[in-house]
Motif scaffolding. Structure first.
Motif, PDB file in Angstrom:
ATOM      1  N   ARG A  15       0.955  -1.205  -0.077  1.00 31.30           N
ATOM      2  CA  ARG A  15      -0.084   0.136   0.018  1.00 31.30           C
ATOM      3  C   ARG A  15       0.686   1.163   0.107  1.00 31.30           C
ATOM      4  O   ARG A  15       1.868   1.325   0.754  1.00 31.30           O
ATOM      5  CB  ARG A  15      -0.837   0.110   1.293  1.00 31.30           C
ATOM      6  N   LEU A  16       0.581   2.101  -0.844  1.00 28.72           N
ATOM      7  CA  LEU A  16       1.390   3.416  -0.729  1.00 28.72           C
ATOM      8  C   LEU A  16       0.648   4.595  -0.124  1.00 28.72           C
ATOM      9  O   LEU A  16      -0.485   4.780  -0.315  1.00 28.72           O
ATOM     10  CB  LEU A  16       1.611   3.930  -2.336  1.00 28.72           C
ATOM     11  N   PHE A  17       1.468   4.986   0.873  1.00 26.52           N
ATOM     12  CA  PHE A  17       1.042   5.932   1.770  1.00 26.52           C
ATOM     13  C   PHE A  17       2.017   6.678   2.688  1.00 26.52           C
ATOM     14  O   PHE A  17       2.886   5.973   2.914  1.00 26.52           O
ATOM     15  CB  PHE A  17      -0.322   5.569   2.661  1.00 26.52           C
ATOM     16  N   ASN A  18       1.922   7.949   2.849  1.00 25.81           N
ATOM     17  CA  ASN A  18       2.805   8.627   3.661  1.00 25.81           C
ATOM     18  C   ASN A  18       2.092   8.863   4.946  1.00 25.81           C
ATOM     19  O   ASN A  18       1.255   9.464   4.973  1.00 25.81           O
ATOM     20  CB  ASN A  18       3.179   9.918   2.913  1.00 25.81           C
ATOM     21  N   ASN A  26      -3.086  11.594   0.853  1.00 24.32           N
ATOM     22  CA  ASN A  26      -2.780  10.471   0.451  1.00 24.32           C
ATOM     23  C   ASN A  26      -3.479   9.949  -0.719  1.00 24.32           C
ATOM     24  O   ASN A  26      -2.900   9.412  -1.864  1.00 24.32           O
ATOM     25  CB  ASN A  26      -2.811   9.223   1.659  1.00 24.32           C
ATOM     26  N   GLN A  27      -4.762  10.031  -0.723  1.00 24.75           N
ATOM     27  CA  GLN A  27      -5.667   9.919  -1.709  1.00 24.75           C
ATOM     28  C   GLN A  27      -5.129  10.637  -2.967  1.00 24.75           C
ATOM     29  O   GLN A  27      -5.469   9.852  -3.899  1.00 24.75           O
ATOM     30  CB  GLN A  27      -7.172   9.959  -1.338  1.00 24.75           C
ATOM     31  N   VAL A  29      -2.672  11.742  -3.964  1.00 27.25           N
ATOM     32  CA  VAL A  29      -1.212  11.553  -4.611  1.00 27.25           C
ATOM     33  C   VAL A  29      -1.011  10.169  -4.860  1.00 27.25           C
ATOM     34  O   VAL A  29      -0.635   9.795  -6.092  1.00 27.25           O
ATOM     35  CB  VAL A  29       0.001  11.920  -3.454  1.00 27.25           C
ATOM     36  N   PHE A  30      -1.698   9.158  -4.123  1.00 25.56           N
ATOM     37  CA  PHE A  30      -1.410   7.853  -4.472  1.00 25.56           C
ATOM     38  C   PHE A  30      -2.804   7.065  -5.141  1.00 25.56           C
ATOM     39  O   PHE A  30      -2.510   6.032  -5.860  1.00 25.56           O
ATOM     40  CB  PHE A  30      -1.078   7.126  -3.470  1.00 25.56           C
ATOM     41  N   CYS A  33      -3.602   3.549  -5.494  1.00 22.05           N
ATOM     42  CA  CYS A  33      -2.205   2.658  -4.836  1.00 22.05           C
ATOM     43  C   CYS A  33      -2.397   2.760  -3.352  1.00 22.05           C
ATOM     44  O   CYS A  33      -1.563   2.185  -2.478  1.00 22.05           O
ATOM     45  CB  CYS A  33      -1.026   3.007  -5.232  1.00 22.05           C
ATOM     46  N   ASN A  34      -3.248   3.654  -2.613  1.00 24.08           N
ATOM     47  CA  ASN A  34      -3.609   4.129  -1.462  1.00 24.08           C
ATOM     48  C   ASN A  34      -4.661   3.212  -0.638  1.00 24.08           C
ATOM     49  O   ASN A  34      -5.062   3.187   0.405  1.00 24.08           O
ATOM     50  CB  ASN A  34      -3.715   5.644  -1.414  1.00 24.08           C
ATOM     51  N   ILE A  94       8.213   4.151   1.888  1.00 29.19           N
ATOM     52  CA  ILE A  94       7.226   3.863   1.127  1.00 29.19           C
ATOM     53  C   ILE A  94       7.686   2.668   0.017  1.00 29.19           C
ATOM     54  O   ILE A  94       8.485   3.231  -0.735  1.00 29.19           O
ATOM     55  CB  ILE A  94       6.578   5.071   0.484  1.00 29.19           C
ATOM     56  N   THR A  96       7.422   1.932  -2.957  1.00 28.91           N
ATOM     57  CA  THR A  96       7.164   2.096  -4.372  1.00 28.91           C
ATOM     58  C   THR A  96       8.231   1.254  -5.105  1.00 28.91           C
ATOM     59  O   THR A  96       8.947   0.754  -4.500  1.00 28.91           O
ATOM     60  CB  THR A  96       7.389   3.698  -4.650  1.00 28.91           C
TER      61      THR A  96
END
Ligand code: NI
Length: 136
Positions: A15-18, A26-27, A29-30, A33-34, A94, A96
């Motif tokens: 899962r991609l999130f900061n 997060n939603q 940007v990703f 993938c978030n 993250i 990626t």
């Protein structure tokens, strides 16, 4: 100089999130993938070793030995795992394709049996891949 490549495969979730950002950021940007429950990829990893051809063996690197290093140091740690939580060399980043490739480089660079690590190429999808050649 000769370049020799071994290709391997693994399947993982991520899962991609900061963590420093809001859910909204997060939603934004990703996007997909978030997704909170994660999603999976079938990754292909190509590890390229550079070196001179050894006149005694005709090899730059023994691909059986290279395969064993890739399996033990990378594939065994990531295949069928969650890259956000299960993988020691991905702690705190993250996951990626870029950061996974950097982590894989770190796992392999001091363990190449002959020659030197030239490139880590990581396909996250058929159409998306990254190449990492170290810091220099
Ligand atoms: Ni993804």
């Amino acid at each position: 100089m000769m370049y020799v490549t071994r290709r391997e495969h693994f399947s993982s979730a991520h899962r991609l999130f900061n963590t420093a950002w809001s859910d909204e950021r997060n939603q934004e940007v990703f996007g997909k993938c978030n997704n909170a429950a994660g999603h999976g990829h079938n990754y292909y990893l190509e590890v390229t070793v550079a070196g001179k051809v050894n006149p005694e063996t005709g090899y730059v690197v023994d691909l059986k030995q290279l395969k064993d290093v890739i399996i033990s140091r990378v594939i065994a740690k990531v295949d069928h795992r969650n890259l956000n939580v299960d993988v020691d060399f991905l702690r705190g980043v993250i996951p990626t394709a870029e950061n996974i490739a950097i982590g894989i480089w770190g796992e392999l660079v001091d363990h190449i049996p002959q020659g030197r690590l030239h490139q880590v190429r990581l396909y996250e999808t058929e159409k998306n891949f990254v190449d990492y050649r170290g810091e220099a």
